[in-house]
Scaffold this motif. Structure first.
Motif, PDB file in Angstrom:
ATOM      1  N   LEU A  89      13.750   3.079   3.312  1.00 17.08           N
ATOM      2  CA  LEU A  89      12.885   2.193   2.524  1.00 17.08           C
ATOM      3  C   LEU A  89      12.713   2.759   1.117  1.00 17.08           C
ATOM      4  O   LEU A  89      12.869   2.048   0.121  1.00 17.08           O
TER       5      LEU A  89
ATOM      6  N   VAL B  23       7.095  -5.387  -0.043  1.00 20.92           N
ATOM      7  CA  VAL B  23       7.860  -4.934   1.127  1.00 20.92           C
ATOM      8  C   VAL B  23       7.232  -5.591   2.358  1.00 20.92           C
ATOM      9  O   VAL B  23       6.008  -5.657   2.468  1.00 20.92           O
TER      10      VAL B  23
ATOM     11  N   CYS C 216       4.974   2.730   0.263  1.00 25.01           N
ATOM     12  CA  CYS C 216       4.646   1.645  -0.675  1.00 25.01           C
ATOM     13  C   CYS C 216       3.397   1.950  -1.481  1.00 25.01           C
ATOM     14  O   CYS C 216       3.314   1.633  -2.666  1.00 25.01           O
TER      15      CYS C 216
END
Ligand SMILES: *Cc1c(COP(=O)(O)O)cnc(C)c1O
Length: 399
Positions: A136, A147, A169
């Motif tokens: 990721l 995301v 994130c």
């Protein structure tokens, strides 16, 4: 006493808990007001019921009640989250990251966004269906605004490392949405302790009625902005127009409350039944491959491939047991499961794949009947296919 047919498709939907139905009924017959009617008792009753349900839903996932937006289900929540966040943040960038194993609600919404100029990266998964936080992190670009990774997969039951993924994130200040439809009510979820900005879930997967769902949207630090996707009224703080489905929301709230109090006991029992089913099947049939993660999987899920067996033929021969070959949501299409493709199952084995979804209303008797019936039918299917007979335990002498 077994009541036929046996329902082992609890990822597709679940039976409404009788306590949920009981809670809902007065909102059809007596308190049928519109929750937006501010001028009379009928409206006030409905509004109070909706606000009570909002608290019940919030408590299950440990968030503020005001951060819950009621919708018609997870599909709508996902559409609102992804399209809403993409539109609200389009000035910052046009890149979205998701995974190859998402539910169609996410994949089709991403397709729609691609047609509108957004760029979507579909992350691969390992053989167990896991998304790695490193993968990721590497996929993130300065253009990335959102995301979306599902918490639990609806076909193979794999539980993602949502804490780590959302942390990646947070560090990069990118919005994180999770489709938690198969996780809520089955895993303890503590949103107050996590960095999740948006989370979709649904009533009918947790013994509530169909037609109700929720989007959690973080209200503070930072406040998450999304644009509404329906025009027509100021309901749900202007984020979801339309008269609220009061009985559905009341049922959803009750289902959340029950999930909260019964989760530990129900999950322990469901796990036992799933293990009983798996060991029973591998006791009678050789060459069973377990799909999904051996440990990091939701308790009710058993997804297996039986070499050389056509799963559709098997399913047809066991009509008194409701199961699914692959995902029920994609079963209308002839395309083999995108989830099985993503974990590297070859096309032949994909057609030999069957999903059992054990739920809280299943009994040990039902599981034992299923083991017996499946083993018997697999034996039969092998018997008309002599070269594969060696797959059966106890039949070696006759090969
Ligand atoms: C069932 C399901 C959905 C769709 O939910 P609805 O409430 O039926 O719209 C989305 N994602 C996952 C993972 C599901 O299992």
């Amino acid at each position: 006493m077994i009541k036929f047919p046996i329902y082992l498709d609890n990822h597709s939907t679940t039976k409404v808990d009788p306590r949920v139905l009981e809670a809902m009924l007065p909102y059809f017959t007596e308190y049928y007001g519109n929750a937006s009617s501010k001028s009379h008792e009928f409206g006030w009753k409905a509004e109070a019921a909706v606000e009570f349900a909002r608290k019940q839903c919030a408590r299950l996932v440990n968030c503020e009640p005001r951060d819950i937006i009621f919708t018609s289900g997870a599909t709508e929540s996902v559409n609102l989250a992804l399209k809403g966040a993409a539109e609200a943040n389009a000035a910052k960038g046009n890149h979205i990251i998701t995974s190859l194993i998402e539910h169609e609600a996410v994949l089709d919404t991403c397709k729609n966004l691609e047609s509108r100029g957004f760029r979507v990266t579909y992350l691969p998964v390992d053989e167990f269906g896991m998304v790695s936080p490193e993968t990721l992190e590497k996929a993130i670009t300065p253009q990335t605004i959102l995301v979306s990774i599902m918490w639990v997969n609806n076909e193979i039951g794999t539980i993602q490392p949502i804490g780590e993924l959302s942390e990646v994130c947070r560090e990069k200040k990118i919005l994180f949405h999770t489709d938690a439809t198969q996780a809520v009510g089955k895993l303890p979820i503590d949103l107050a302790a996590m960095h999740i900005d948006l989370m979709s879930f649904s009533s009918h997967k947790i013994y509530g009625p169909k037609g109700a769902g929720a989007l959690y949207k973080k209200g503070k630090i930072p406040r998450v902005r999304i644009t509404p996707q329906l025009d027509g009224g100021a309901q749900e703080k202007g984020l979801r127009a339309g008269t609220l489905n009061v009985p559905g929301i009341v049922g959803f709230g009750k289902a959340c409350e029950i999930a909260m109090t019964d989760m530990a006991a129900d999950q322990a029992r469901i796990k036992e039944l799933r293990e009983r089913l798996y060991s029973g099947l591998i006791g009678g049939v050789e060459n069973i491959k377990l799909n999904g993660h051996p440990e990091k999987r939701i308790n009710g899920n058993l997804n297996i491939s039986i070499s050389n067996i056509d799963a559709d033929s098997l399913m047809i021969s066991i009509k008194d047991i409701a199961v699914s070959t692959g995902s029920a949501c994609s079963s209308e299409s002839v395309e083999p499961s995108h989830v099985l493709t993503a974990i590297g199952i070859d096309n032949k084995l994909k057609r030999s794949t069957i999903r059992f979804g054990v739920g809280k209303f299943n009994t040990a008797e039902e599981i034992d009947y299923t083991i017996e019936k499946v083993t018997e039918k697999v034996k039969y299917l092998f018997s008309i296919m002599p070269e594969a007979k060696r797959n059966m335990k106890g039949d070696h002498a006759s090969v």
